[in-house]
Scaffold this motif. Structure first.
Motif, short mmCIF file in Angstrom:
data_model
loop_
_atom_site.label_atom_id
_atom_site.label_comp_id
_atom_site.label_asym_id
_atom_site.label_seq_id
_atom_site.Cartn_x
_atom_site.Cartn_y
_atom_site.Cartn_z
N UNK A 138 0.83 -1.20 0.00
CA UNK A 138 0.00 0.00 0.00
C UNK A 138 0.87 1.25 0.00
N UNK A 139 0.33 2.35 -0.50
CA UNK A 139 1.06 3.62 -0.51
C UNK A 139 1.42 4.03 0.92
N UNK A 140 0.52 3.81 1.83
CA UNK A 140 0.78 4.14 3.24
C UNK A 140 1.99 3.36 3.75
N UNK A 141 2.09 2.11 3.34
CA UNK A 141 3.25 1.29 3.74
C UNK A 141 4.54 1.86 3.15
N UNK A 142 4.50 2.19 1.86
CA UNK A 142 5.69 2.75 1.20
C UNK A 142 6.15 4.04 1.87
N UNK A 143 5.20 4.88 2.24
CA UNK A 143 5.54 6.15 2.89
C UNK A 143 6.24 5.91 4.23
N UNK A 144 5.75 4.92 4.96
CA UNK A 144 6.38 4.60 6.26
C UNK A 144 7.81 4.08 6.05
N UNK A 145 7.98 3.24 5.04
CA UNK A 145 9.32 2.68 4.76
C UNK A 145 10.29 3.79 4.37
N UNK A 146 9.87 4.70 3.50
CA UNK A 146 10.75 5.80 3.08
C UNK A 146 11.17 6.67 4.26
N UNK A 147 10.24 6.89 5.15
CA UNK A 147 10.54 7.68 6.34
C UNK A 147 11.60 6.99 7.19
N UNK A 148 11.47 5.68 7.33
CA UNK A 148 12.43 4.92 8.15
C UNK A 148 13.81 4.85 7.47
#
Length: 634
Positions: A138-148
């Motif tokens: 999900x896009x929400x998942x990708x956003x969290x990964x990029x932040x980390x």
């Protein structure tokens, strides 16, 4: 890279901080019980029985496992896992590895933890069962990964960005986001190892294999094709010119190639005699490389260290293994490097000295000839052909020993696998003491598991079985020699006797060193009429194997006579003596003898001897006058 340098690296990498993003997977191993189970009352189908099962980190999670065993200061795991039993098992294993798992993102829908279930029946693997093949991030998942990822780059020395699962990066926006972060942190060490999207990333160190680097340069290559090192160097340099970032190219058993600001550097592979499993070797290599780079070592030294680490892992069967500091240190103690793998596999690239059949494998040796004072000869296949055919005797002895009571019952697939492993083992160990070959046989017996542990013999018993079969053949030949039906020249390579005689006239001190039992070497050399020419001594295998090796003989000669490396020449048809000669910087001449004809080339020997490091190759001694002129610069 010597052991002392390896020790320095192992100590310094303890301060390294590594973050890992990628396809974190769980490898599941089920060892099936051939006896099966009951018939299901509900379905009427015969159930299968599982003898044992175990689980280990795979994919990028195996990178964490490899990092952990080398004790860095910090490891951070960044990944997506599913809300399932395999995800919980994976997190538990990462926690046990002392990794910071706060970077794990649990996606509860449309995502199963990547899991690979491997069922084994003996050494044969069933078709794999894969979980997570059709995951959708999900896009929400990708956003969290990029932040980390961004947070990790602010704190950690190196980020490993690993992609192995096809379709795992299904959002171009995620790749664009990653590249924006990599540009922001362009002075950081970010190593990308991406199986399917390598060309899409910028401002990164690249770790590729030979097929991937060719694809990056627009070349379509068959996966089974062996790409020449010269081409790989060219591809690596092309990529470096575009990116100005180091490129690491793994080439399987051929080693690695590194491209950096100083140019190209080839790291030779390591010759291993045991049964191999390459699963996870790339994870081990990139882990070791990343730790070295984080600690400030050069890309070339990082690749050398990674090469040692990978050589440890490929010897671990039925698991995605790791390489500890102790294991890396041990394998660096006396490595057997693979020299000139391309030349070994392609005789069309051979270079011959003008007017001769002498193959020049290493032109540099021409600058070191003319100073030979001592010469070591292997015996069987180098001078004598009395034992010609020993491989054909050892092979069935080993096959029957491995299969035991199952020899007549094993299916064709299982039988063929045993034959393949035995042939490979014999090829790799030509020239070593028979007792060490028997030690290797016992390992093969244990690995194949056809013979119960309580029925496995010791190495001396297996050697006796082999020797009895071998000596039956040798004694028949010796009898013909004694009664005059055949003579010395029927059992020696063409020109060998005259070559030895010429060395004797030149005052060269000569030694005979064989993996055959000492008493047999002396007896056979005496009957063939040249034992007394070896005034330096005749050496052979002893019951206490720790008291003899070809390495020990060469070391003794050099030390006692205070020799420079190029004052020692070694002649042999086996990889062992050639490798040891190279280790001592001597002049290594490989004999590619066809022992049946006693002249002419055995193409398989040529390949082995080139890889072992031979400077020169001859098929026999028929051109000994030309060889003498070359060696002594006459």
């Amino acid at each position: 890279m010597d052991q002392q340098r390896v020790k320095e690296i192992l100590e310094k990498i303890k301060s390294s901080k590594i973050a890992v993003y990628g396809d974190f997977c769980l490898d599941a191993y089920w060892i099936m019980d051939s006896r099966g189970s009951e018939v299901s009352i509900e379905t009427g189908l015969h159930a299968e029985a599982v003898d044992s099962h175990y689980y280990s980190p795979g994919g990028a999670a195996n990178i964490v496992a490899n990092l952990s065993v080398l004790n860095p200061a910090k490891i951070k795991a960044i990944a997506v896992i599913g809300d399932d039993i395999y995800g919980r098992e994976l997190k538990s294993q990462l926690d046990a590895l002392h990794a910071d798992t706060s970077g794990l993102v649990i996606q509860k829908e449309q995502f199963n933890t990547y899991t690979y279930l491997k069922k084994y029946r003996g050494d044969v693997e069933d078709p794999r069962n894969d979980f997570g093949v059709y995951n959708q991030r999900l896009k929400e998942t990708d956003d969290q990964i990029l932040k980390k990822i961004k947070e990790a780059l602010q704190e950690y020395d190196v980020l490993i960005f690993n992609q192995q699962v096809q379709g795992s990066l299904n959002n171009q926006a995620f790749i664009d986001g990653a590249n924006a972060i990599f540009k922001e942190f362009k002075d950081k060490i970010i190593i990308v190892d991406s199986r399917h999207y390598n060309e899409k990333f910028e401002n990164i160190f690249r770790k590729t294999n030979d097929i991937e680097i060719a694809a990056l340069c627009g070349q379509s290559v068959n996966p089974s094709e062996i790409i020449p090192s010269t081409d790989l160097v060219k591809y690596g340099l092309d990529i470096y010119k575009k990116t100005s970032k180091p490129v690491f190219i793994t080439c399987g058993s051929r080693g690695l190639i590194v491209i950096d600001a100083l140019g190209s550097h080839e790291i030779p592979g390591i010759q291993l005699t045991s049964k191999l499993d390459t699963v996870g070797a790339g994870d081990t290599g990139i882990s070791a490389i990343a730790l070295c780079l984080a600690a400030g070592f050069s890309p070339t030294e990082a690749a050398e260290f990674g090469n040692y680490a990978s050589a440890v892992t490929v010897q671990k069967l039925f698991t995605t293994g790791t390489a500890s500091g102790e294991e890396i240190l041990e394998i660096s103690r006396d490595p057997n490097f693979v020299y000139q793998a391309d030349l070994a596999e392609n005789i069309r690239n051979a270079t011959y000295l003008p007017g001769t059949e002498i193959e020049l494998c290493n032109k540099e040796v021409l600058n070191h000839l003319g100073e030979i004072k001592h010469a070591v000869f292997d015996h069987d296949g180098t001078i004598s052909t009395l034992r010609q055919g020993w491989e054909e005797i050892m092979e069935p002895v080993m096959i029957k020993s491995i299969l035991g009571d199952e020899y007549n019952n094993v299916d064709q697939v299982g039988y063929n696998e045993v034959v393949k492993q035995v042939k490979d083992f014999i090829n790799k160990t030509t020239g070593i003491q028979t007792i060490f070959q028997m030690e290797g046989l016992i390992k093969l017996i244990e690995e194949f598991r056809y013979v119960p542990k309580d029925k496995i013999l010791d190495k001396y018993a297996y050697k006796e079985v082999y020797n009895n079969a071998l000596m039956e053949m040798v004694n028949k030949r010796l009898h013909k020699l004694k009664i005059g039906e055949l003579d010395v020249f029927d059992f020696t390579l063409k020109g060998a006797y005259n070559f030895i005689l010429e060395l004797k006239k030149r005052g060269i001190t000569m030694y005979l060193a064989s993996g055959t039992d000492l008493d047999d070497v002396i007896n056979e050399a005496t009957l063939l009429g040249y034992a007394d020419m070896f005034d330096g001594g005749i050496y052979g295998a002893l019951r206490d194997s720790s008291k003899f090796s070809k390495k020990m003989v060469m070391e003794k000669i050099i030390k006692e006579n205070n020799l420079k490396g190029n004052e020692l020449a070694v002649f042999g048809d086996g990889p062992v003596e050639i490798r040891e000669c190279r280790r001592f910087e001597g002049i290594a001449t490989g004999i590619t003898s066809n022992e049946i004809r006693r002249y002419g080339m055995d193409i398989e020997k040529r390949s082995r001897l080139v890889k072992a490091g031979a400077h020169l190759l001859i098929s026999d001694f028929s051109q000994y006058p030309k060889l003498l002129k070359l060696l002594f610069k006459e």
